[in-house]
Scaffold this motif. Structure first.
Motif, PDB file in Angstrom:
ATOM      1  N   TYR A  44       0.924  -1.194  -0.114  1.00  0.00           N
ATOM      2  CA  TYR A  44       0.086   0.079  -0.095  1.00  0.00           C
ATOM      3  C   TYR A  44       0.867   1.361  -0.078  1.00  0.00           C
ATOM      4  N   GLN A  45       2.075   1.112  -0.356  1.00  0.00           N
ATOM      5  CA  GLN A  45       2.951   2.291  -0.478  1.00  0.00           C
ATOM      6  C   GLN A  45       2.500   3.322  -1.322  1.00  0.00           C
ATOM      7  N   GLN A  46       1.811   2.810  -2.468  1.00  0.00           N
ATOM      8  CA  GLN A  46       1.529   3.678  -3.614  1.00  0.00           C
ATOM      9  C   GLN A  46       0.461   4.800  -3.171  1.00  0.00           C
ATOM     10  N   PHE A  47      -0.109   4.667  -1.855  1.00  0.00           N
ATOM     11  CA  PHE A  47      -1.061   5.381  -1.375  1.00  0.00           C
ATOM     12  C   PHE A  47      -0.267   6.750  -0.564  1.00  0.00           C
ATOM     13  N   VAL A  48       0.964   6.722  -0.222  1.00  0.00           N
ATOM     14  CA  VAL A  48       1.541   7.757   0.255  1.00  0.00           C
ATOM     15  C   VAL A  48       1.375   8.940  -0.486  1.00  0.00           C
ATOM     16  N   GLY A  49       0.984   9.987  -0.108  1.00  0.00           N
ATOM     17  CA  GLY A  49       0.806  11.367  -0.849  1.00  0.00           C
ATOM     18  C   GLY A  49      -0.653  11.630  -1.327  1.00  0.00           C
ATOM     19  N   LYS A  50      -1.724  10.432  -1.177  1.00  0.00           N
ATOM     20  CA  LYS A  50      -2.998  10.775  -1.837  1.00  0.00           C
ATOM     21  C   LYS A  50      -3.899  10.891  -0.439  1.00  0.00           C
ATOM     22  N   PRO A  51      -4.962  11.340  -0.774  1.00  0.00           N
ATOM     23  CA  PRO A  51      -5.928  11.558   0.393  1.00  0.00           C
ATOM     24  C   PRO A  51      -6.203  10.584   1.545  1.00  0.00           C
ATOM     25  N   LEU A  52      -6.383  10.786   2.576  1.00  0.00           N
ATOM     26  CA  LEU A  52      -6.599   9.660   3.601  1.00  0.00           C
ATOM     27  C   LEU A  52      -7.800   9.044   3.251  1.00  0.00           C
ATOM     28  N   SER A  53      -8.775   9.652   2.676  1.00  0.00           N
ATOM     29  CA  SER A  53     -10.230   9.193   2.355  1.00  0.00           C
ATOM     30  C   SER A  53     -10.190   8.246   1.319  1.00  0.00           C
ATOM     31  N   ASP A  56     -10.906   4.637   2.129  1.00  0.00           N
ATOM     32  CA  ASP A  56     -12.244   4.304   2.424  1.00  0.00           C
ATOM     33  C   ASP A  56     -12.802   3.115   1.649  1.00  0.00           C
ATOM     34  N   SER A  57     -12.707   3.102   0.437  1.00  0.00           N
ATOM     35  CA  SER A  57     -13.397   2.066  -0.513  1.00  0.00           C
ATOM     36  C   SER A  57     -13.035   0.925  -0.340  1.00  0.00           C
ATOM     37  N   LEU A  58     -11.596   0.834  -0.065  1.00  0.00           N
ATOM     38  CA  LEU A  58     -10.855  -0.446   0.019  1.00  0.00           C
ATOM     39  C   LEU A  58     -11.344  -1.560   0.932  1.00  0.00           C
ATOM     40  N   ARG A  59     -11.070  -2.787   0.317  1.00  0.00           N
ATOM     41  CA  ARG A  59     -11.207  -3.879   1.432  1.00  0.00           C
ATOM     42  C   ARG A  59     -10.032  -4.596   1.562  1.00  0.00           C
ATOM     43  N   GLU A  61      -7.720  -7.648   4.538  1.00  0.00           N
ATOM     44  CA  GLU A  61      -7.896  -8.722   4.877  1.00  0.00           C
ATOM     45  C   GLU A  61      -7.488  -8.637   6.570  1.00  0.00           C
ATOM     46  N   HIS A  62      -6.648  -7.594   6.828  1.00  0.00           N
ATOM     47  CA  HIS A  62      -6.127  -7.436   8.063  1.00  0.00           C
ATOM     48  C   HIS A  62      -7.061  -6.171   8.605  1.00  0.00           C
ATOM     49  N   PRO A  63      -6.803  -5.982  10.177  1.00  0.00           N
ATOM     50  CA  PRO A  63      -7.594  -4.690  10.695  1.00  0.00           C
ATOM     51  C   PRO A  63      -6.668  -3.547  10.105  1.00  0.00           C
ATOM     52  N   VAL A  64      -7.602  -2.485   9.887  1.00  0.00           N
ATOM     53  CA  VAL A  64      -6.972  -1.172   9.285  1.00  0.00           C
ATOM     54  C   VAL A  64      -7.411   0.045  10.276  1.00  0.00           C
ATOM     55  N   ARG A  65      -6.689   0.852  10.255  1.00  0.00           N
ATOM     56  CA  ARG A  65      -7.021   2.149  10.801  1.00  0.00           C
ATOM     57  C   ARG A  65      -6.549   3.513  10.126  1.00  0.00           C
ATOM     58  N   ALA A  66      -7.237   4.436   9.739  1.00  0.00           N
ATOM     59  CA  ALA A  66      -6.785   5.641   9.205  1.00  0.00           C
ATOM     60  C   ALA A  66      -6.638   6.660  10.170  1.00  0.00           C
ATOM     61  N   ILE A  67      -5.563   6.994  10.399  1.00  0.00           N
ATOM     62  CA  ILE A  67      -5.185   8.089  11.502  1.00  0.00           C
ATOM     63  C   ILE A  67      -5.105   9.526  10.971  1.00  0.00           C
ATOM     64  N   PRO A  68      -6.064  10.248  11.461  1.00  0.00           N
ATOM     65  CA  PRO A  68      -5.965  11.824  10.818  1.00  0.00           C
ATOM     66  C   PRO A  68      -4.831  12.421  11.586  1.00  0.00           C
ATOM     67  N   TYR A  69      -4.297  13.788  11.123  1.00  0.00           N
ATOM     68  CA  TYR A  69      -3.368  14.324  11.912  1.00  0.00           C
ATOM     69  C   TYR A  69      -3.900  14.829  13.345  1.00  0.00           C
ATOM     70  N   ASN A  70      -3.029  14.622  14.283  1.00  0.00           N
ATOM     71  CA  ASN A  70      -3.198  15.167  15.678  1.00  0.00           C
ATOM     72  C   ASN A  70      -4.192  14.330  16.181  1.00  0.00           C
ATOM     73  N   ARG A  81      -2.137  -5.289  11.987  1.00  0.00           N
ATOM     74  CA  ARG A  81      -2.903  -3.998  11.870  1.00  0.00           C
ATOM     75  C   ARG A  81      -2.250  -3.217  10.780  1.00  0.00           C
ATOM     76  N   LEU A  82      -3.010  -2.612   9.920  1.00  0.00           N
ATOM     77  CA  LEU A  82      -2.430  -1.572   8.977  1.00  0.00           C
ATOM     78  C   LEU A  82      -2.858  -0.160   9.227  1.00  0.00           C
ATOM     79  N   ASN A  83      -1.782   0.565   9.284  1.00  0.00           N
ATOM     80  CA  ASN A  83      -1.988   2.054   9.566  1.00  0.00           C
ATOM     81  C   ASN A  83      -1.593   2.854   8.748  1.00  0.00           C
ATOM     82  N   PHE A  84      -2.618   3.773   8.307  1.00  0.00           N
ATOM     83  CA  PHE A  84      -2.292   4.757   7.442  1.00  0.00           C
ATOM     84  C   PHE A  84      -2.390   6.186   8.163  1.00  0.00           C
TER      85      PHE A  84
END
Length: 98
Positions: A44-53, A56-59, A61-70, A81-84
């Motif tokens: 998922y390194q190709q998502f670096v630089g793209k919007p955090l949103s 949202d539409s991806l599926r 296999e593992h737990p995931v969390r999108a962590i907004p700034y601050n 667990r995968l973290n963005f």
């Protein structure tokens, strides 16, 4: 060869040694430690630089969390667990397991 010629040759050889490539042609060729990449963050390194949103539409296999700034997040360490991580502009700055 005189003294100055030897010094000039040494400087040229040192300069040429600095021009060598490391042999790494891209991020796809890098070795990934399977133990530290249990969640598949390397895929998922190709998502670096793209919007955090954009994740949202991806599926996953593992737990995931999108962590907004601050944002406050738990400090539990879970290699499955995968973290963005997001920045102040809402873009992904890092994708990692943990």
């Amino acid at each position: 060869m005189n003294r100055y010629g030897k010094i000039a040759m040494g400087i040229m050889l040192a300069g040429l040694a600095g021009c060598q490539s490391s042999g790494k042609s891209g991020a796809k060729d890098t070795q990934v430690d399977p133990e530290m990449d249990r969640c598949g963050a390397s895929e998922y390194q190709q998502f670096v630089g793209k919007p955090l949103s954009s994740v949202d539409s991806l599926r996953f296999e593992h737990p995931v969390r999108a962590i907004p700034y601050n944002s406050a997040v738990t400090m539990d360490f879970n290699l499955n667990r995968l973290n963005f991580m997001g920045d102040a502009q809402g873009n992904i700055t890092r994708a990692y397991c943990g």
